[in-house]
Design a protein around this motif. Structure first.
Motif, PDB file in Angstrom:
ATOM      1  N   SER A   1      -6.285  -7.827   8.180  1.00 57.03           N
ATOM      2  CA  SER A   1      -6.536  -8.091   6.757  1.00 57.03           C
ATOM      3  C   SER A   1      -6.477  -6.801   5.956  1.00 57.03           C
ATOM      4  O   SER A   1      -5.845  -6.733   4.890  1.00 57.03           O
ATOM      5  CB  SER A   1      -7.915  -8.742   6.576  1.00 57.03           C
ATOM      6  OG  SER A   1      -7.984  -9.981   7.213  1.00 57.03           O
ATOM      7  N   TYR A   2      -7.138  -5.777   6.460  1.00 56.75           N
ATOM      8  CA  TYR A   2      -7.180  -4.477   5.785  1.00 56.75           C
ATOM      9  C   TYR A   2      -5.774  -3.894   5.677  1.00 56.75           C
ATOM     10  O   TYR A   2      -5.358  -3.399   4.621  1.00 56.75           O
ATOM     11  CB  TYR A   2      -8.095  -3.559   6.590  1.00 56.75           C
ATOM     12  CG  TYR A   2      -8.632  -2.359   5.863  1.00 56.75           C
ATOM     13  CD1 TYR A   2      -8.651  -2.271   4.476  1.00 56.75           C
ATOM     14  CD2 TYR A   2      -9.167  -1.292   6.594  1.00 56.75           C
ATOM     15  CE1 TYR A   2      -9.176  -1.161   3.848  1.00 56.75           C
ATOM     16  CE2 TYR A   2      -9.698  -0.177   5.967  1.00 56.75           C
ATOM     17  CZ  TYR A   2      -9.700  -0.110   4.588  1.00 56.75           C
ATOM     18  OH  TYR A   2     -10.221   0.992   3.965  1.00 56.75           O
ATOM     19  N   THR A   3      -5.021  -3.982   6.769  1.00 59.75           N
ATOM     20  CA  THR A   3      -3.649  -3.472   6.769  1.00 59.75           C
ATOM     21  C   THR A   3      -2.777  -4.240   5.781  1.00 59.75           C
ATOM     22  O   THR A   3      -2.034  -3.642   4.989  1.00 59.75           O
ATOM     23  CB  THR A   3      -3.057  -3.575   8.180  1.00 59.75           C
ATOM     24  OG1 THR A   3      -3.834  -2.785   9.082  1.00 59.75           O
ATOM     25  CG2 THR A   3      -1.606  -3.107   8.198  1.00 59.75           C
ATOM     26  N   GLY A   4      -2.860  -5.570   5.815  1.00 62.93           N
ATOM     27  CA  GLY A   4      -2.037  -6.374   4.910  1.00 62.93           C
ATOM     28  C   GLY A   4      -2.414  -6.206   3.461  1.00 62.93           C
ATOM     29  O   GLY A   4      -1.580  -6.381   2.571  1.00 62.93           O
ATOM     30  N   ASN A   5      -3.663  -5.838   3.193  1.00 59.78           N
ATOM     31  CA  ASN A   5      -4.133  -5.695   1.823  1.00 59.78           C
ATOM     32  C   ASN A   5      -3.713  -4.377   1.196  1.00 59.78           C
ATOM     33  O   ASN A   5      -3.378  -4.331   0.003  1.00 59.78           O
ATOM     34  CB  ASN A   5      -5.659  -5.823   1.801  1.00 59.78           C
ATOM     35  CG  ASN A   5      -6.210  -6.058   0.420  1.00 59.78           C
ATOM     36  OD1 ASN A   5      -6.488  -5.118  -0.312  1.00 59.78           O
ATOM     37  ND2 ASN A   5      -6.372  -7.331   0.061  1.00 59.78           N
ATOM     38  N   VAL A   6      -3.718  -3.294   1.979  1.00 59.61           N
ATOM     39  CA  VAL A   6      -3.432  -1.965   1.425  1.00 59.61           C
ATOM     40  C   VAL A   6      -2.070  -1.439   1.885  1.00 59.61           C
ATOM     41  O   VAL A   6      -1.431  -0.665   1.167  1.00 59.61           O
ATOM     42  CB  VAL A   6      -4.542  -0.966   1.807  1.00 59.61           C
ATOM     43  CG1 VAL A   6      -4.432   0.301   0.952  1.00 59.61           C
ATOM     44  CG2 VAL A   6      -5.928  -1.585   1.639  1.00 59.61           C
ATOM     45  N   GLY A   7      -1.620  -1.880   3.045  1.00 60.90           N
ATOM     46  CA  GLY A   7      -0.359  -1.382   3.586  1.00 60.90           C
ATOM     47  C   GLY A   7       0.851  -1.530   2.688  1.00 60.90           C
ATOM     48  O   GLY A   7       1.729  -0.659   2.683  1.00 60.90           O
ATOM     49  N   PRO A   8       0.950  -2.611   1.878  1.00 64.51           N
ATOM     50  CA  PRO A   8       2.141  -2.769   1.039  1.00 64.51           C
ATOM     51  C   PRO A   8       2.339  -1.678  -0.008  1.00 64.51           C
ATOM     52  O   PRO A   8       3.417  -1.556  -0.576  1.00 64.51           O
ATOM     53  CB  PRO A   8       1.909  -4.132   0.368  1.00 64.51           C
ATOM     54  CG  PRO A   8       1.042  -4.866   1.321  1.00 64.51           C
ATOM     55  CD  PRO A   8       0.135  -3.826   1.896  1.00 64.51           C
ATOM     56  N   PHE A   9       1.319  -0.871  -0.288  1.00 64.61           N
ATOM     57  CA  PHE A   9       1.490   0.242  -1.224  1.00 64.61           C
ATOM     58  C   PHE A   9       2.416   1.311  -0.650  1.00 64.61           C
ATOM     59  O   PHE A   9       3.043   2.055  -1.404  1.00 64.61           O
ATOM     60  CB  PHE A   9       0.143   0.889  -1.547  1.00 64.61           C
ATOM     61  CG  PHE A   9      -0.673   0.151  -2.556  1.00 64.61           C
ATOM     62  CD1 PHE A   9      -0.429   0.288  -3.922  1.00 64.61           C
ATOM     63  CD2 PHE A   9      -1.701  -0.680  -2.168  1.00 64.61           C
ATOM     64  CE1 PHE A   9      -1.193  -0.389  -4.856  1.00 64.61           C
ATOM     65  CE2 PHE A   9      -2.474  -1.359  -3.091  1.00 64.61           C
ATOM     66  CZ  PHE A   9      -2.218  -1.212  -4.446  1.00 64.61           C
ATOM     67  N   TYR A  10       2.484   1.411   0.674  1.00 65.38           N
ATOM     68  CA  TYR A  10       3.236   2.477   1.334  1.00 65.38           C
ATOM     69  C   TYR A  10       4.684   2.499   0.849  1.00 65.38           C
ATOM     70  O   TYR A  10       5.293   1.439   0.699  1.00 65.38           O
ATOM     71  CB  TYR A  10       3.198   2.260   2.849  1.00 65.38           C
ATOM     72  CG  TYR A  10       3.876   3.340   3.637  1.00 65.38           C
ATOM     73  CD1 TYR A  10       3.207   4.480   4.018  1.00 65.38           C
ATOM     74  CD2 TYR A  10       5.218   3.216   4.004  1.00 65.38           C
ATOM     75  CE1 TYR A  10       3.830   5.476   4.760  1.00 65.38           C
ATOM     76  CE2 TYR A  10       5.853   4.207   4.733  1.00 65.38           C
ATOM     77  CZ  TYR A  10       5.156   5.328   5.104  1.00 65.38           C
ATOM     78  OH  TYR A  10       5.787   6.312   5.825  1.00 65.38           O
ATOM     79  N   PRO A  11       5.259   3.691   0.582  1.00 64.55           N
ATOM     80  CA  PRO A  11       4.729   5.030   0.832  1.00 64.55           C
ATOM     81  C   PRO A  11       3.872   5.604  -0.300  1.00 64.55           C
ATOM     82  O   PRO A  11       3.442   6.757  -0.213  1.00 64.55           O
ATOM     83  CB  PRO A  11       5.997   5.862   1.022  1.00 64.55           C
ATOM     84  CG  PRO A  11       6.971   5.216   0.101  1.00 64.55           C
ATOM     85  CD  PRO A  11       6.678   3.735   0.185  1.00 64.55           C
ATOM     86  N   GLN A  12       3.663   4.849  -1.364  1.00 63.66           N
ATOM     87  CA  GLN A  12       2.788   5.333  -2.423  1.00 63.66           C
ATOM     88  C   GLN A  12       1.394   5.573  -1.865  1.00 63.66           C
ATOM     89  O   GLN A  12       0.867   4.779  -1.093  1.00 63.66           O
ATOM     90  CB  GLN A  12       2.710   4.321  -3.568  1.00 63.66           C
ATOM     91  CG  GLN A  12       1.821   4.756  -4.727  1.00 63.66           C
ATOM     92  CD  GLN A  12       1.694   3.679  -5.792  1.00 63.66           C
ATOM     93  OE1 GLN A  12       2.364   2.658  -5.711  1.00 63.66           O
ATOM     94  NE2 GLN A  12       0.835   3.897  -6.762  1.00 63.66           N
ATOM     95  N   SER A  13       0.792   6.687  -2.243  1.00 66.87           N
ATOM     96  CA  SER A  13      -0.531   7.021  -1.741  1.00 66.87           C
ATOM     97  C   SER A  13      -1.612   6.414  -2.628  1.00 66.87           C
ATOM     98  O   SER A  13      -1.642   6.643  -3.835  1.00 66.87           O
ATOM     99  CB  SER A  13      -0.712   8.545  -1.691  1.00 66.87           C
ATOM    100  OG  SER A  13      -1.996   8.880  -1.212  1.00 66.87           O
ATOM    101  N   VAL A  14      -2.459   5.593  -2.023  1.00 68.79           N
ATOM    102  CA  VAL A  14      -3.619   5.029  -2.719  1.00 68.79           C
ATOM    103  C   VAL A  14      -4.827   5.139  -1.803  1.00 68.79           C
ATOM    104  O   VAL A  14      -4.687   5.183  -0.580  1.00 68.79           O
ATOM    105  CB  VAL A  14      -3.414   3.542  -3.103  1.00 68.79           C
ATOM    106  CG1 VAL A  14      -2.233   3.387  -4.036  1.00 68.79           C
ATOM    107  CG2 VAL A  14      -3.233   2.674  -1.859  1.00 68.79           C
ATOM    108  N   THR A  15      -6.008   5.179  -2.381  1.00 67.07           N
ATOM    109  CA  THR A  15      -7.202   5.206  -1.559  1.00 67.07           C
ATOM    110  C   THR A  15      -7.399   3.867  -0.861  1.00 67.07           C
ATOM    111  O   THR A  15      -7.135   2.807  -1.428  1.00 67.07           O
ATOM    112  CB  THR A  15      -8.440   5.543  -2.398  1.00 67.07           C
ATOM    113  OG1 THR A  15      -9.591   5.528  -1.549  1.00 67.07           O
ATOM    114  CG2 THR A  15      -8.658   4.534  -3.509  1.00 67.07           C
ATOM    115  N   TRP A  16      -7.848   3.915   0.381  1.00 63.82           N
ATOM    116  CA  TRP A  16      -8.135   2.697   1.136  1.00 63.82           C
ATOM    117  C   TRP A  16      -9.580   2.249   0.909  1.00 63.82           C
ATOM    118  O   TRP A  16      -9.985   1.214   1.430  1.00 63.82           O
ATOM    119  CB  TRP A  16      -7.862   2.918   2.621  1.00 63.82           C
ATOM    120  CG  TRP A  16      -6.389   2.937   2.943  1.00 63.82           C
ATOM    121  CD1 TRP A  16      -5.449   3.811   2.489  1.00 63.82           C
ATOM    122  CD2 TRP A  16      -5.682   2.033   3.806  1.00 63.82           C
ATOM    123  NE1 TRP A  16      -4.207   3.516   2.989  1.00 63.82           N
ATOM    124  CE2 TRP A  16      -4.322   2.420   3.820  1.00 63.82           C
ATOM    125  CE3 TRP A  16      -6.064   0.942   4.581  1.00 63.82           C
ATOM    126  CZ2 TRP A  16      -3.355   1.765   4.553  1.00 63.82           C
ATOM    127  CZ3 TRP A  16      -5.103   0.279   5.329  1.00 63.82           C
ATOM    128  CH2 TRP A  16      -3.766   0.682   5.313  1.00 63.82           C
TER     129      TRP A  16
END
Length: 491
Positions: free
Chosen positions: A305-320
């Protein structure tokens, strides 16, 4: 004969595919070839109850990885990932080292003769035998060694005789000191009077006990070597501490040192995301992040869930940090449903934070994950951003070398090569990986381009540029971390 008229038509290049996390999900319920999946149904066809490799946990992980559309802040979702199946890992018992001596030829040794046999060239590893009859065959000579022993490297080896072969086996398992494959026979205790005997020797080392978790790591490494190493981000179906710790250490060891890179080791660094229900989980590693949840909620697969929620930002850097992973397996009638809030005391929260284990929290009626860190305290976005810079710089440099017939070994060539570093760092600024000076609005990085005069005679002879060094300030949301690197090129 050349044509008088030549027409060349050039089309616009197709748009390049958007970069995304190269995710590998490892299943451990049975062997199944690696494949790329883009939807939950195709995953269920293989890993569902009627598929060739049933694994309900992998189906849940894949589903929640894909279904983060209600709560993610990203403009897109994870749209593809790889899954590979391995056999269920199990521990391997220790094996014993052996030293085999095979006699050949037709020895001629008188009866009542005392002989001293030196093993592996070691004067302290000596076996004493006595002939009780005239020895005329290799099998007769081998028979004299029955029930003999010698000691080497703290291990005792006991003999068994099979025809003309004497097989010495260590009396305890585990890896042993290597024994040189040498056998010498003497007729005096001082080992000064050699006896002519034809013999060959073979040493086979033992192995230490291997845990089930380490055997899973070995299977992953074999998969990397033999099948597919084109992935970066790792998830598995194992939540037990021994597996999570082993996988975190595997990811940490995947980043090669400068010495290893100089020796030709390829850079295939990995990042591991795991989950745990152990409130005291600890493993100080730099390339892994772990999220905690109560045991009854592990089936929500918060790591996916955590990966699917934040991973799509990659390669843009955002705080997790401050992200709100969705329970991707919840029914649509439940609407926006986050992963379940674990029940933690203040003391338990403090331990998790001290061990840099992430968890869903509720503060002022707001639920979100804190703190978005790896197990050593580094922020996830810092590690992912640094890895992206290394990959991008390497890709640009290879493109440059492949697309130019020759790059001059001189100041102009060095300057041309340095544009790979400059472009990668400039792109990292646009992706918020590298910090921006608040006054000039320029990226905070420097690149030091060497001059021809800086090169040594050996470097010129081997067409190796002096190092391009660079330094950058990684953005990391509110936090800032300095990073630096070396770009080494052979022209």
């Amino acid at each position: 004969m050349a044509k008088d008229v030549i027409v060349v038509v050039q089309r616009d290049a197709l748009p390049t595919e958007k970069e995304s996390l190269d995710i590998l999900l490892v299943s451990t319920t049975g062997a199944y070839p690696v494949d790329t999946y883009r939807d939950a149904e195709s995953v269920k066809a293989v890993f569902g109850p009627d598929g060739p490799c049933p694994n309900a946990k992998v189906v849940r992980k894949a589903t929640t990885l894909l279904n983060q559309g209600k709560t993610t802040l990203a403009e897109s979702l994870v749209d593809k990932f790889k899954i590979v199946g391995f056999e269920p890992p199990s521990a391997s018992p220790a094996t014993t080292a052996t030293f085999a001596i095979t006699f050949t030829g037709e020895p001629s040794i008188a009866t009542g003769k005392d002989l001293w046999v030196r093993i592996g060239g070691d004067d302290k590893a000596v076996v004493e035998i006595t002939t009780d009859a005239e020895i005329t065959t290799a099998a007769q000579l081998a028979a004299l060694f029955a029930d003999t022993t010698f000691t080497k490297g703290g291990k005792t080896y006991a003999a068994a005789v099979i025809d003309a072969t004497v097989l010495y086996t260590a009396t305890e398992g585990g890896e042993a000191d290597t024994i040189p494959e040498m056998v010498d026979v003497f007729e005096d205790e001082l080992l000064s009077l050699p006896v002519a005997v034809e013999a060959t020797a073979e040493f086979v080392n033992g192995t230490d006990t291997v845990s089930a978790a380490d055997n899973l790591i070995n299977a992953i490494k074999q998969f990397q070597s033999d099948v597919d190493n084109d992935w970066y981000y790792l998830l598995t179906d194992r939540d037990e501490d021994e597996y999570v710790i082993a996988l975190a250490k595997f990811a940490e060891a995947s980043e090669p040192t400068e010495a290893e890179l100089g020796a030709g080791v390829e850079d295939h660094r990995k990042f591991f995301m795991g989950q745990t229900s152990n409130k005291k989980f600890a493993s100080v590693t730099s390339r892994a992040a772990v999220i905690y949840t109560d045991e009854q909620y592990l089936s929500e697969e918060p790591d996916a869930s955590y990966t699917g929620n934040v991973g799509p930002f990659y390669p843009q850097s955002v705080t997790w940090k401050f992200k709100r992973p969705q329970d991707g397996n919840a029914s649509t009638s439940e609407g926006e449903k986050l992963i379940s809030l674990p029940k933690l005391t203040e003391s338990e929260r403090s331990v998790l934070l001290e061990n840099h284990v992430n968890f869903l929290t509720e503060e002022d009626k707001r639920q979100y994950v804190k703190d978005g860190t790896c197990l050593n305290g580094e922020y996830i976005d810092i590690v992912l951003g640094g890895d992206w810079i290394a990959k991008r710089m390497r890709d640009l440099l290879y493109d440059m070398l492949l697309e130019n017939a020759n790059i001059n070994y001189g100041d102009d060539g060095f300057g041309f090569i340095s544009t790979a570093a400059l472009q990668a760092l400039a792109e990292a600024v646009d992706l918020n990986i590298i910090a921006v000076d608040q006054e000039s609005k320029a990226g905070v990085y420097t690149v030091n381009v060497p001059k021809y005069a800086d090169s040594t005679e050996e470097q010129r002879r081997n067409r190796v540029m002096p190092d391009i060094t660079w330094e950058a300030l990684l953005s990391g949301a509110i936090h800032q971390v300095k990073t630096k690197g070396v770009l080494r090129v052979s022209l």
